[in-house]
Write an enzyme that holds these catalytic residues in place. Structure first.
Site, short mmCIF file in Angstrom:
data_model
loop_
_atom_site.label_atom_id
_atom_site.label_comp_id
_atom_site.label_asym_id
_atom_site.label_seq_id
_atom_site.Cartn_x
_atom_site.Cartn_y
_atom_site.Cartn_z
N ARG A 1 -47.55 39.46 0.01
CA ARG A 1 -47.90 40.11 1.29
C ARG A 1 -48.45 39.10 2.28
O ARG A 1 -49.19 38.19 1.91
CB ARG A 1 -48.95 41.20 1.06
CG ARG A 1 -48.46 42.33 0.19
CD ARG A 1 -49.53 43.40 0.02
NE ARG A 1 -49.36 44.05 -1.26
CZ ARG A 1 -50.36 44.46 -2.04
NH1 ARG A 1 -51.61 44.28 -1.68
NH2 ARG A 1 -50.09 45.03 -3.19
N HIS B 1 -59.10 47.89 -3.59
CA HIS B 1 -59.79 47.20 -4.70
C HIS B 1 -61.28 47.59 -4.78
O HIS B 1 -62.11 46.82 -5.26
CB HIS B 1 -59.72 45.66 -4.55
CG HIS B 1 -58.33 45.12 -4.48
ND1 HIS B 1 -57.94 44.23 -3.51
CD2 HIS B 1 -57.25 45.32 -5.25
CE1 HIS B 1 -56.67 43.91 -3.68
NE2 HIS B 1 -56.22 44.56 -4.73
N ASN C 1 -53.83 53.58 -14.81
CA ASN C 1 -53.43 53.02 -13.53
C ASN C 1 -51.91 53.12 -13.46
O ASN C 1 -51.20 52.34 -14.08
CB ASN C 1 -53.89 51.55 -13.45
CG ASN C 1 -53.58 50.94 -12.10
OD1 ASN C 1 -52.93 51.55 -11.25
ND2 ASN C 1 -54.05 49.72 -11.90
N GLU D 1 -61.99 47.14 -13.77
CA GLU D 1 -61.77 48.41 -13.05
C GLU D 1 -61.69 49.58 -14.02
O GLU D 1 -62.14 50.68 -13.72
CB GLU D 1 -60.48 48.30 -12.22
CG GLU D 1 -60.66 47.37 -11.02
CD GLU D 1 -59.37 46.83 -10.45
OE1 GLU D 1 -58.71 46.03 -11.14
OE2 GLU D 1 -59.03 47.18 -9.32
N GLU E 1 -60.36 34.46 -11.43
CA GLU E 1 -60.95 34.27 -12.76
C GLU E 1 -60.34 33.07 -13.50
O GLU E 1 -61.00 32.47 -14.34
CB GLU E 1 -60.72 35.53 -13.62
CG GLU E 1 -61.51 36.72 -13.13
CD GLU E 1 -61.11 38.02 -13.82
OE1 GLU E 1 -60.64 37.96 -14.97
OE2 GLU E 1 -61.28 39.09 -13.21
N ASN E 2 -59.08 32.77 -13.17
CA ASN E 2 -58.37 31.77 -13.98
C ASN E 2 -58.19 30.40 -13.35
O ASN E 2 -58.00 29.42 -14.06
CB ASN E 2 -56.98 32.29 -14.35
CG ASN E 2 -57.05 33.36 -15.42
OD1 ASN E 2 -57.46 33.08 -16.54
ND2 ASN E 2 -56.70 34.57 -15.06
N ASP F 1 -46.43 33.55 -7.83
CA ASP F 1 -47.42 33.31 -8.89
C ASP F 1 -48.16 32.00 -8.62
O ASP F 1 -47.54 30.95 -8.46
CB ASP F 1 -46.68 33.24 -10.24
CG ASP F 1 -47.64 33.26 -11.41
OD1 ASP F 1 -48.60 32.46 -11.41
OD2 ASP F 1 -47.43 34.08 -12.31
N GLY G 1 -57.04 37.99 -11.23
CA GLY G 1 -56.19 36.98 -11.89
C GLY G 1 -56.42 35.55 -11.47
O GLY G 1 -56.67 34.67 -12.29
N ILE G 2 -56.36 35.28 -10.16
CA ILE G 2 -56.50 33.90 -9.68
C ILE G 2 -57.98 33.50 -9.66
O ILE G 2 -58.36 32.42 -10.13
CB ILE G 2 -55.87 33.74 -8.28
CG1 ILE G 2 -54.41 34.19 -8.31
CG2 ILE G 2 -55.99 32.31 -7.78
CD1 ILE G 2 -53.78 34.38 -6.94
N ARG H 1 -56.77 55.76 -11.52
CA ARG H 1 -56.95 54.99 -10.28
C ARG H 1 -56.06 55.64 -9.22
O ARG H 1 -54.88 55.87 -9.45
CB ARG H 1 -56.50 53.55 -10.52
CG ARG H 1 -56.53 52.75 -9.26
CD ARG H 1 -55.84 51.43 -9.44
NE ARG H 1 -56.01 50.65 -8.23
CZ ARG H 1 -55.17 49.69 -7.86
NH1 ARG H 1 -54.13 49.40 -8.61
NH2 ARG H 1 -55.37 49.03 -6.77
N GLY I 1 -56.14 38.39 -6.76
CA GLY I 1 -55.05 38.54 -7.74
C GLY I 1 -53.75 38.49 -6.98
O GLY I 1 -53.68 37.89 -5.91
N ASN I 2 -52.73 39.16 -7.51
CA ASN I 2 -51.48 39.23 -6.76
C ASN I 2 -51.73 39.96 -5.44
O ASN I 2 -51.25 39.56 -4.39
CB ASN I 2 -50.43 39.93 -7.62
CG ASN I 2 -49.04 39.59 -7.15
OD1 ASN I 2 -48.80 38.52 -6.61
ND2 ASN I 2 -48.14 40.53 -7.31
P1 AMP Z 1 -53.84 40.13 -10.96
O1 AMP Z 1 -53.11 40.79 -9.83
O2 AMP Z 1 -55.33 40.26 -10.85
O3 AMP Z 1 -53.31 40.51 -12.31
O4 AMP Z 1 -53.57 38.55 -10.81
C1 AMP Z 1 -52.27 38.02 -10.86
C2 AMP Z 1 -52.32 36.59 -10.37
O5 AMP Z 1 -53.21 35.83 -11.19
C3 AMP Z 1 -50.97 35.89 -10.38
O6 AMP Z 1 -50.70 35.30 -9.12
C4 AMP Z 1 -51.17 34.82 -11.42
O7 AMP Z 1 -50.50 33.68 -11.10
C5 AMP Z 1 -52.65 34.55 -11.35
N1 AMP Z 1 -53.09 33.83 -12.55
C6 AMP Z 1 -53.18 34.26 -13.81
N2 AMP Z 1 -53.55 33.27 -14.63
C7 AMP Z 1 -53.70 32.14 -13.86
C8 AMP Z 1 -54.07 30.77 -14.08
N3 AMP Z 1 -54.34 30.36 -15.31
N4 AMP Z 1 -54.12 29.93 -13.04
C9 AMP Z 1 -53.84 30.33 -11.80
N5 AMP Z 1 -53.49 31.61 -11.51
C10 AMP Z 1 -53.43 32.51 -12.53
#
Ligand code: AMP
Length: 396
Positions: free
Chosen positions: A239, A178, A8, A382, A332-333, A281, A329-330, A89, A208-209
């Protein structure tokens, strides 16, 4: 058994995963960041242990060289010939690509032509392809398009209500993004639902971001939130997502900015960052919210509302839904994000299982057994989709 590299490439980064296929085992993964600078960052993970180095990385070819030499030095591979396929990708495949393809000169020319539609992404993807071609000229390469999964949308879903000639002349329409992630988690959700994907109605939320939703009915994407470019849809880290287009002219006059400058702000300084003034973030925003920062809360609330809006509209468009899926990211976490979004979807008969939801990056059903619509956390993968498609095409 084949070793496949999933790549990627971004404008200043190169993310990679080396997989053993068809066993689907990750041998190693890593990323080269800040390509083009004297303090590039190279991170590689071997057997779960991360190694990090800061060093000059002038361009993408040097980054590829660095990674491949390191794989040999570390004894991960003994000869570059062991790498039998490279999957890339590629963000924008336009209407040309409904699925992944083997890369040849014609494909390169078409991805180049499509740079117009993805000026921030396709050029970087091409640089990645070129860098690997130079060093491994005999290895087959495959392009896996972010837009391909969305090519099944009907015209009523992908067309904008603008002069039709703009579509005919310039291809202005929704393409989405995506796609590999939406496709992968929809497939995984169908397994959990115990039904063939062809019989499921699933809404996937890649959060995610960058962030987008997709309505997947009977295995096909019938609508998605992103538009012509990844700027559309729900608000994201930096964005804006969808806004009234008249804002662009209005603000360009008020602030004496060109359209390019306004679009740049909508891409890089809006979303979480723009509204909160704190960060792009979600972890920082959640912390700000806990400390009573109202704008952090507002930035998140605007996004959650928009997610619920899209889910509601897809629910109607699909005639019901079996499950929604949180990923990236968001998704999942952040248990708080999932709880808030499910809470906003109570009208669909959804109820959160608070205990089950207290989890991270692990496939989990986060709604109660009596919830009319299920919600799952499913980690996206991915790279695995890229490796699967690459294997299939190099063997064909
Ligand atoms: P990605 O683009 O899929 O890598 O996701 C990035 C985003 O995931 C960022 O905004 C991070 O803040 C968020 N992220 C990662 N870990 C956590 C967490 N433990 N709690 C909340 N957001 C998270």
């Amino acid at each position: 058994m084949k070793k496949i590299m999933a790549v990627n490439a971004g404008s200043s980064s190169l993310k990679f995963q080396l997989l053993e296929m068809p066993e689907e085992v990750v041998i190693t993964e890593g990323i080269v960041e800040r390509i083009g600078s004297d303090d590039g960052i190279y991170t590689i993970k071997i057997s779960g242990v991360k190694e990090r180095r800061v060093l000059p990385v002038k361009n993408h070819s040097i980054a590829v060289d660095l990674v491949l030499n390191d794989l040999i030095q570390k004894g991960i591979i003994h000869d570059l010939k062991e790498i039998t396929g490279i999957g890339h990708r590629v963000v924008q495949g336009g209407v040309t690509y409904h699925q992944s393809v083997l890369i040849d000169d014609e494909v390169i020319a078409e991805i180049t032509r499509l740079c117009d539609l993805a000026p921030l992404h396709n050029p970087a993807n091409l640089i990645g392809i070129d860098a690997f071609s130079k060093i491994l000229p005999d290895v087959k390469q495959v392009a896996v398009f972010d837009t391909a999964f969305h090519q099944t949308m009907a015209p009523e879903a992908y067309m904008y209500a603008i002069p039709y000639e703009w579509y005919e002349k310039y291809g202005i329409r929704k393409y989405g993004a995506h796609g590999t992630s939406h496709q992968y988690v929809a497939q995984e959700a169908a397994k959990l639902l115990g039904k063939p994907l062809e019989e499921c109605k699933i809404i996937t939320i890649h959060l995610g971001n960058g962030a987008s939703l997709a309505a997947v009915k009977n295995g096909k994407c019938i609508d998605t939130s992103m538009g012509l470019t990844p700027l559309g849809g729900i608000p994201m880290g930096t964005r804006s997502g969808d806004i009234d287009p008249a804002v662009i002219e209005y603000i360009s006059k008020k602030e004496n900015l060109s359209i390019t400058q306004v679009i740049n702000i909508l891409n890089k300084k809006s979303g979480y960052l723009g509204v909160s003034g704190v960060s792009n973030d979600s972890r920082d925003l959640e912390q700000g919210m806990d400390e009573g920062n109202e704008r952090c809360k507002l930035a998140i609330d605007i996004q959650y509302k928009r997610i619920a809006d899209f889910v509601g509209s897809y629910y109607v468009y699909m005639g019901g839904v079996d499950a929604i899926v949180f990923t990236a990211g968001i998704g999942e976490n952040s248990d708080r994000c999932r709880a808030e979004v499910v809470g906003r979807l109570a009208a669909l008969g959804m109820t959160l299982d608070e205990k089950a939801n207290h989890v991270r990056s692990k496939t989990t059903l986060v709604t109660t057994p009596d919830s009319k619509v299920k919600a799952y956390l499913i980690p996206t993968n991915e790279e695995l989709v890229i490796a699967r498609d690459t294997l299939r095409l190099i063997e064909a």
